[in-house]
Write an enzyme that holds these catalytic residues in place. Structure first.
Site, PDB file in Angstrom:
ATOM      1  N   THR A  92     -13.726  23.285-125.632  1.00 22.16           N
ATOM      2  CA  THR A  92     -14.116  22.018-126.270  1.00 22.16           C
ATOM      3  C   THR A  92     -13.744  22.134-127.738  1.00 22.16           C
ATOM      4  O   THR A  92     -14.311  22.956-128.465  1.00 22.16           O
ATOM      5  CB  THR A  92     -15.637  21.780-126.148  1.00 22.16           C
ATOM      6  OG1 THR A  92     -15.993  21.770-124.774  1.00 22.16           O
ATOM      7  CG2 THR A  92     -16.020  20.442-126.785  1.00 22.16           C
ATOM      8  N   LYS A 167     -14.875  14.225-123.565  1.00 21.88           N
ATOM      9  CA  LYS A 167     -15.908  15.265-123.691  1.00 21.88           C
ATOM     10  C   LYS A 167     -16.839  14.975-124.874  1.00 21.88           C
ATOM     11  O   LYS A 167     -18.061  15.021-124.735  1.00 21.88           O
ATOM     12  CB  LYS A 167     -15.219  16.624-123.860  1.00 21.88           C
ATOM     13  CG  LYS A 167     -16.115  17.794-124.133  1.00 21.88           C
ATOM     14  CD  LYS A 167     -16.893  18.224-122.922  1.00 21.88           C
ATOM     15  CE  LYS A 167     -17.850  19.369-123.261  1.00 21.88           C
ATOM     16  NZ  LYS A 167     -18.738  19.691-122.160  1.00 21.88           N
ATOM     17  N   LYS A 242     -22.146  22.094-132.076  1.00 18.63           N
ATOM     18  CA  LYS A 242     -20.682  22.095-132.252  1.00 18.63           C
ATOM     19  C   LYS A 242     -20.088  20.773-131.779  1.00 18.63           C
ATOM     20  O   LYS A 242     -19.291  20.152-132.476  1.00 18.63           O
ATOM     21  CB  LYS A 242     -20.086  23.262-131.461  1.00 18.63           C
ATOM     22  CG  LYS A 242     -18.571  23.307-131.497  1.00 18.63           C
ATOM     23  CD  LYS A 242     -18.038  24.436-130.640  1.00 18.63           C
ATOM     24  CE  LYS A 242     -17.283  23.871-129.472  1.00 18.63           C
ATOM     25  NZ  LYS A 242     -16.387  24.825-128.809  1.00 18.63           N
TER      26      LYS A 242
HETATM   27  P1  NAD Z   1     -18.224  32.373-125.153  1.00 14.71           P
HETATM   28  O1  NAD Z   1     -18.461  32.620-126.604  1.00 14.71           O
HETATM   29  O2  NAD Z   1     -19.154  32.944-124.140  1.00 14.71           O
HETATM   30  O3  NAD Z   1     -16.738  32.909-124.757  1.00 14.71           O
HETATM   31  C1  NAD Z   1     -15.627  32.796-125.582  1.00 14.71           C
HETATM   32  C2  NAD Z   1     -14.768  34.044-125.349  1.00 14.71           C
HETATM   33  O4  NAD Z   1     -13.534  33.915-126.078  1.00 14.71           O
HETATM   34  C3  NAD Z   1     -15.429  35.336-125.850  1.00 14.71           C
HETATM   35  O5  NAD Z   1     -15.501  36.285-124.782  1.00 14.71           O
HETATM   36  C4  NAD Z   1     -14.502  35.804-126.966  1.00 14.71           C
HETATM   37  O6  NAD Z   1     -14.451  37.204-127.098  1.00 14.71           O
HETATM   38  C5  NAD Z   1     -13.179  35.212-126.496  1.00 14.71           C
HETATM   39  N1  NAD Z   1     -12.152  35.187-127.530  1.00 14.71           N
HETATM   40  C6  NAD Z   1     -12.281  35.005-128.861  1.00 14.71           C
HETATM   41  N2  NAD Z   1     -11.079  35.070-129.460  1.00 14.71           N
HETATM   42  C7  NAD Z   1     -10.161  35.296-128.487  1.00 14.71           C
HETATM   43  C8  NAD Z   1      -8.749  35.469-128.476  1.00 14.71           C
HETATM   44  N3  NAD Z   1      -8.031  35.410-129.604  1.00 14.71           N
HETATM   45  N4  NAD Z   1      -8.136  35.676-127.308  1.00 14.71           N
HETATM   46  C9  NAD Z   1      -8.831  35.737-126.147  1.00 14.71           C
HETATM   47  N5  NAD Z   1     -10.190  35.588-126.100  1.00 14.71           N
HETATM   48  C10 NAD Z   1     -10.832  35.376-127.261  1.00 14.71           C
HETATM   49  O7  NAD Z   1     -18.106  30.792-124.990  1.00 14.71           O
HETATM   50  P2  NAD Z   1     -18.264  29.932-123.645  1.00 14.71           P
HETATM   51  O8  NAD Z   1     -19.671  29.543-123.463  1.00 14.71           O
HETATM   52  O9  NAD Z   1     -17.520  30.612-122.555  1.00 14.71           O
HETATM   53  O10 NAD Z   1     -17.500  28.601-124.090  1.00 14.71           O
HETATM   54  C11 NAD Z   1     -16.078  28.553-124.178  1.00 14.71           C
HETATM   55  C12 NAD Z   1     -15.669  27.113-124.447  1.00 14.71           C
HETATM   56  O11 NAD Z   1     -16.181  26.286-123.403  1.00 14.71           O
HETATM   57  C13 NAD Z   1     -16.228  26.558-125.751  1.00 14.71           C
HETATM   58  O12 NAD Z   1     -15.231  25.755-126.347  1.00 14.71           O
HETATM   59  C14 NAD Z   1     -17.420  25.734-125.309  1.00 14.71           C
HETATM   60  O13 NAD Z   1     -17.711  24.668-126.188  1.00 14.71           O
HETATM   61  C15 NAD Z   1     -16.946  25.219-123.953  1.00 14.71           C
HETATM   62  N6  NAD Z   1     -18.017  24.875-123.002  1.00 14.71           N
HETATM   63  C16 NAD Z   1     -19.080  25.717-122.831  1.00 14.71           C
HETATM   64  C17 NAD Z   1     -20.075  25.359-121.919  1.00 14.71           C
HETATM   65  C18 NAD Z   1     -21.283  26.260-121.693  1.00 14.71           C
HETATM   66  O14 NAD Z   1     -22.258  25.803-121.070  1.00 14.71           O
HETATM   67  N7  NAD Z   1     -21.248  27.518-122.137  1.00 14.71           N
HETATM   68  C19 NAD Z   1     -19.986  24.163-121.206  1.00 14.71           C
HETATM   69  C20 NAD Z   1     -18.872  23.350-121.383  1.00 14.71           C
HETATM   70  C21 NAD Z   1     -17.892  23.717-122.297  1.00 14.71           C
END
Ligand code: NAD
Length: 298
Positions: A92, A167, A242
């Site tokens: 997102t 979204k 966010k």
């Molecule tokens: P998270 O912080 O758990 O995971 C993000 C991952 O990205 C981490 O493991 C981090 O180490 C990795 N990362 C950072 N830099 C990187 C790079 N250069 N290369 C590869 N990996 C890298 O976050 P999440 O909850 O999994 O959310 C991810 C996305 O999904 C966000 O944009 C969030 O807004 C969206 N989202 C989350 C949810 C939810 O309920 N958690 C729901 C819908 C959308």
């Protein structure tokens, strides 16, 4: 199937999404800078690689915390990926960043979709996410089999960035409606209205909302809502904040007089300073605290 898939970002959402692709038979090349995330991906059957550039594959999926990171990773991958690689960003992020990412990908001879999701970690694990997709129809058709592995509902919303637009519009509405519901519940508490009576009336009256009937922010009426579990997420305040800040920025950029959206971003930004890891429905506790209200489930 023969497609290889690069997957970057093996966090709460990305890890189970990648695992579902492996289970469906895709050859997944995964990367995350966090060793524990890589270990899990290895256990799930992915091939873990040592850098973003090494995830280059027929299709590359990103599931990252910010637009800046998506653009950084594209900077590493676009020059080394085979021409015509399909880049799918499921993070997102800002609509403007999504459009920049798509433009950079196509300028470099590749294809790109923005495909943010809703459904949370539970939906990612179960493979029932909703995908809202922006980009070209042919690219959408090519990506659809993967969306169907990772998700349930898949909607092609329009051109580049329009998936992200869907979204942030949805989450702005959810944030505003959760605050409005919480204020209304706290007012009811002050006026002697029980949560049960509030729910019985409003859930079938004109004030009904998804926030009330599926995600009620007080314990009792909806047993599965995070309020019954001391506001363990669910969907964290950090992520809601966010998304609301992204929506508020988009309101301003488009010169829309969106006062509720702006205010929702402000209210959650303040709450986020102390309660980032609680579920976003815990905003009701903030409303009680700030008025010196009842502070209990009475
Ligand atoms: P998270 O912080 O758990 O995971 C993000 C991952 O990205 C981490 O493991 C981090 O180490 C990795 N990362 C950072 N830099 C990187 C790079 N250069 N290369 C590869 N990996 C890298 O976050 P999440 O909850 O999994 O959310 C991810 C996305 O999904 C966000 O944009 C969030 O807004 C969206 N989202 C989350 C949810 C939810 O309920 N958690 C729901 C819908 C959308």
């Amino acid at each position: 199937m023969s497609a290889t898939v690069g997957f970057l970002g093996l966090g709460n959402m990305g890890a189970p999404m990648a695992a579902n692709l492996v289970r469906a038979g895709y050859d997944v090349r995964a990367f995350d800078p966090v060793p524990a995330a890589c270990e899990q991906a290895r256990r799930d059957g992915a091939t873990v690689v040592d850098s973003a550039a090494e995830t280059a594959a027929d299709i590359v999926i990103t599931m990252l915390p910010s637009g800046t990171l998506v653009l950084d990773v594209y900077g590493e991958l676009l020059p080394v990926a085979a021409p015509g690689t399909l880049f799918i960003d499921c993070s997102t992020i800002d609509v403007a960043d999504a459009r920049t990412a798509a433009e950079r990908a196509t300028t470099a001879g590749h294809r790109a979709l923005d495909a943010p999701v809703s459904g949370g970690v539970a939906g990612a694990v179960a493979g029932t996410l909703t995908f809202m997709v922006g980009g070209g129809a042919d690219d959408f058709a090519d990506a659809r089999p993967l969306f169907e592995v990772m998700g349930g509902k898949v909607v092609h919303c329009g051109g580049a960035g329009v998936g992200q637009a869907a979204k942030i519009c949805n989450n702005m509405l959810l944030g505003i409606s959760m605050i409005a519901l919480a204020e209304s519940l706290v007012l009811g508490e002050k006026l002697g209205l029980s949560h049960e009576s509030f729910f019985d009336v409003v859930s079938t009256a004109s004030g009904q909302s998804w926030a009330l009937t599926n995600y009620c922010p007080v314990p009792g009426p909806v047993p599965t809502s995070p309020a019954n579990n001391d506001y363990q997420p669910g969907f964290t305040t950090a992520l809601m904040t966010k998304d609301l800040v992204l929506a508020a920025n988009a309101l301003r950029e488009n010169q829309i007089d969106g006062r509720f959206g702006e205010l929702a971003a402000e209210i959650y930004t303040r709450f986020n300073q102390t309660d980032a890891q609680r579920d976003f429905s815990a905003i009701i506790t903030d409303i009680r605290d700030r008025i010196g209200g009842l502070g209990s489930n009475s």
